[in-house]
Scaffold this motif. Structure first.
Motif, PDB file in Angstrom:
ATOM      1  N   PHE A   1      81.355  62.210  73.289  1.00 35.88           N
ATOM      2  CA  PHE A   1      82.529  61.986  74.130  1.00 35.88           C
ATOM      3  C   PHE A   1      83.186  60.659  73.757  1.00 35.88           C
ATOM      4  CE2 PHE A   1      84.821  60.872  77.983  1.00 35.88           C
ATOM      5  CZ  PHE A   1      85.299  62.083  78.444  1.00 35.88           C
ATOM      6  N   GLY A   2      84.266  60.741  72.986  1.00 37.96           N
ATOM      7  CA  GLY A   2      84.979  59.556  72.563  1.00 37.96           C
ATOM      8  C   GLY A   2      86.281  59.362  73.307  1.00 37.96           C
ATOM      9  N   SER A   3      86.978  58.288  72.981  1.00 37.07           N
ATOM     10  CA  SER A   3      88.237  57.952  73.647  1.00 37.07           C
ATOM     11  C   SER A   3      89.301  57.596  72.628  1.00 37.07           C
ATOM     12  CB  SER A   3      88.033  56.768  74.593  1.00 37.07           C
ATOM     13  OG  SER A   3      89.278  56.308  75.103  1.00 37.07           O
ATOM     14  N   ALA A   4      90.525  58.023  72.922  1.00 35.67           N
ATOM     15  CA  ALA A   4      91.662  57.659  72.075  1.00 35.67           C
ATOM     16  C   ALA A   4      92.221  56.291  72.444  1.00 35.67           C
ATOM     17  CB  ALA A   4      92.758  58.711  72.183  1.00 35.67           C
ATOM     18  N   SER A   5      91.792  55.748  73.578  1.00 34.09           N
ATOM     19  CA  SER A   5      92.313  54.448  74.019  1.00 34.09           C
ATOM     20  C   SER A   5      91.190  53.412  74.075  1.00 34.09           C
ATOM     21  CB  SER A   5      92.968  54.556  75.398  1.00 34.09           C
ATOM     22  OG  SER A   5      91.992  54.717  76.405  1.00 34.09           O
ATOM     23  N   GLU A   6      91.529  52.180  73.768  1.00 31.67           N
ATOM     24  CA  GLU A   6      90.535  51.107  73.779  1.00 31.67           C
ATOM     25  C   GLU A   6      90.015  50.829  75.190  1.00 31.67           C
ATOM     26  OE1 GLU A   6      89.125  49.641  71.308  1.00 31.67           O
ATOM     27  OE2 GLU A   6      90.363  50.365  69.649  1.00 31.67           O
ATOM     28  N   SER A   7      90.906  50.852  76.180  1.00 33.04           N
ATOM     29  CA  SER A   7      90.498  50.508  77.546  1.00 33.04           C
ATOM     30  C   SER A   7      89.456  51.479  78.084  1.00 33.04           C
ATOM     31  CB  SER A   7      91.715  50.485  78.474  1.00 33.04           C
ATOM     32  OG  SER A   7      92.618  49.476  78.096  1.00 33.04           O
ATOM     33  N   PHE A   8      89.678  52.764  77.842  1.00 36.04           N
ATOM     34  CA  PHE A   8      88.719  53.748  78.353  1.00 36.04           C
ATOM     35  C   PHE A   8      87.424  53.732  77.552  1.00 36.04           C
ATOM     36  CE2 PHE A   8      87.062  58.118  78.991  1.00 36.04           C
ATOM     37  CZ  PHE A   8      86.831  58.010  80.362  1.00 36.04           C
ATOM     38  N   ALA A   9      87.513  53.451  76.256  1.00 38.08           N
ATOM     39  CA  ALA A   9      86.298  53.319  75.453  1.00 38.08           C
ATOM     40  C   ALA A   9      85.415  52.209  76.027  1.00 38.08           C
ATOM     41  CB  ALA A   9      86.646  53.037  73.996  1.00 38.08           C
ATOM     42  N   ARG A  10      86.045  51.121  76.418  1.00 39.98           N
ATOM     43  CA  ARG A  10      85.292  50.014  77.014  1.00 39.98           C
ATOM     44  C   ARG A  10      84.720  50.401  78.380  1.00 39.98           C
ATOM     45  NH1 ARG A  10      83.688  46.143  73.446  1.00 39.98           N
ATOM     46  NH2 ARG A  10      85.426  45.533  72.079  1.00 39.98           N
TER      47      ARG A  10
END
Length: 324
Positions: free
Chosen positions: A124-133
């Protein structure tokens, strides 16, 4: 389904299905990737007993769903609602013909899954840095680096791997996510060796034109439509419209959650997933095969709503169970 008498005594359709009127340019069959047991229940405030989860999944299988995401091998303190993964998965061993993928966040999650004989996983990855964090406490690139060995080991053991990509259309902290940014991360995720890619509208802000634009650019950059699934949330009532836009582009895998359960514990603005019943109603009306028995599915979602002690969010469930 059999015909029933209409108000004048003439034959008419039963109430359980819409009239099928096929539209041009749509796929003849859609694979529904049912996420209610994992993505739906992980967002519940209360922990659902493992016996109820197992019965829920069995009921979904009896309704004809052939892919049911069962659980997540995440650390219990992160998502306590899914802390019973080791107990639950063996309770599903009799569902031999049903695909039962599980979410694994990292190498330890993969190990736990492999010990139980899991054959399908998802990262489960994220396209946005904020949500990845917020979700993984890592940057986008650090997350991809973490997934690399997980995907490679899974493929060595001939496991199928799905790559979820969240925040493909908007992020609660960053706002709209540029299409080129999503495409970059999507390609990187697929380059790790994933078999399929699920594009997530985690906070439900997508609209049909945006959906088709992203799909077209993914195609242009070498990601074929036949490996793409879509995962829409209905925050602004756009989930079905966005699904139709994806179908018009040729997508044949659609994620949905029985009864519209779910959201995202790491993005509070995310509301419920697209309800599987609402999706089936639309697909049946378009003459698209799903293999799902809508009556059984409606009964299952009603049953789970009773266990959760609240009304079912699905409009189709409410329409078919509150006629009078």
């Amino acid at each position: 389904m059999t015909e029933a008498a209409g108000p004048s005594g003439a034959p008419g359709r039963t109430a359980g299905l819409p009239m099928a009127v096929p539209a041009q340019g749509l796929p003849p069959r859609v694979r529904i990737y049912e996420v209610g047991a994992r993505d739906g229940l992980q967002n519940e405030s209360a922990v659902v007993p493992v016996e109820v989860k197992a019965e829920f999944i069995h009921r979904l299988a009896e309704a004809g769903l052939s892919v049911i995401e069962a659980t997540s091998f995440v650390r219990p303190e992160w998502v306590p609602q899914l802390a019973d993964a080791e107990q639950l998965f063996p309770m599903l061993s009799d569902l031999g013909d049903v695909a039962l993928p599980v979410l694994v966040p990292n190498g330890r999650g993969l190990e736990r899954a492999m010990e139980l004989g899991v054959r399908r996983i998802a990262v489960f990855g994220s396209a946005s840095e904020s949500f990845a964090r917020a979700n993984l406490n890592r940057s986008v690139d650090e997350s991809l680096a973490m997934f690399g060995p997980v995907v490679a080991r899974a493929r060595e053991h001939r496991m199928r791997v799905r790559g979820y990509l969240s925040m493909c259309f908007g992020d609660p902290w960053e706002g709209p996510v540029p299409v080129h940014q999503v495409v970059r991360v999507a390609k990187a995720l697929m380059d790790l060796g994933c078999d399929e890619l699920s594009l997530g509208d985690t906070i439900g802000v997508a609209t049909p034109g945006h959906v088709q634009s992203l799909l077209a650019e993914l195609n242009e950059e070498g990601v074929p439509t036949n490996v793409i699934g879509v995962h829409f949330h209905d925050t602004y009532g756009q989930a079905l419209a966005n699904t139709l836009a994806a179908l018009q582009h040729g997508v044949t895998t659609v994620d949905a959650s029985a009864g519209g359960l779910g959201g995202c514990p790491f993005a509070k603005s995310a509301t419920g997933n697209l309800a599987t019943e609402d999706l089936v109603w639309m697909l049946e009306g378009l003459g698209i095969e799903t293999g799902v028995d809508l009556d059984r599915l409606v009964a299952t979602s009603g049953w789970m709503a009773d266990r959760l002690g609240r009304p079912c969010p699905s409009r189709t469930v409410r329409a078919l169970t509150h006629k009078g």
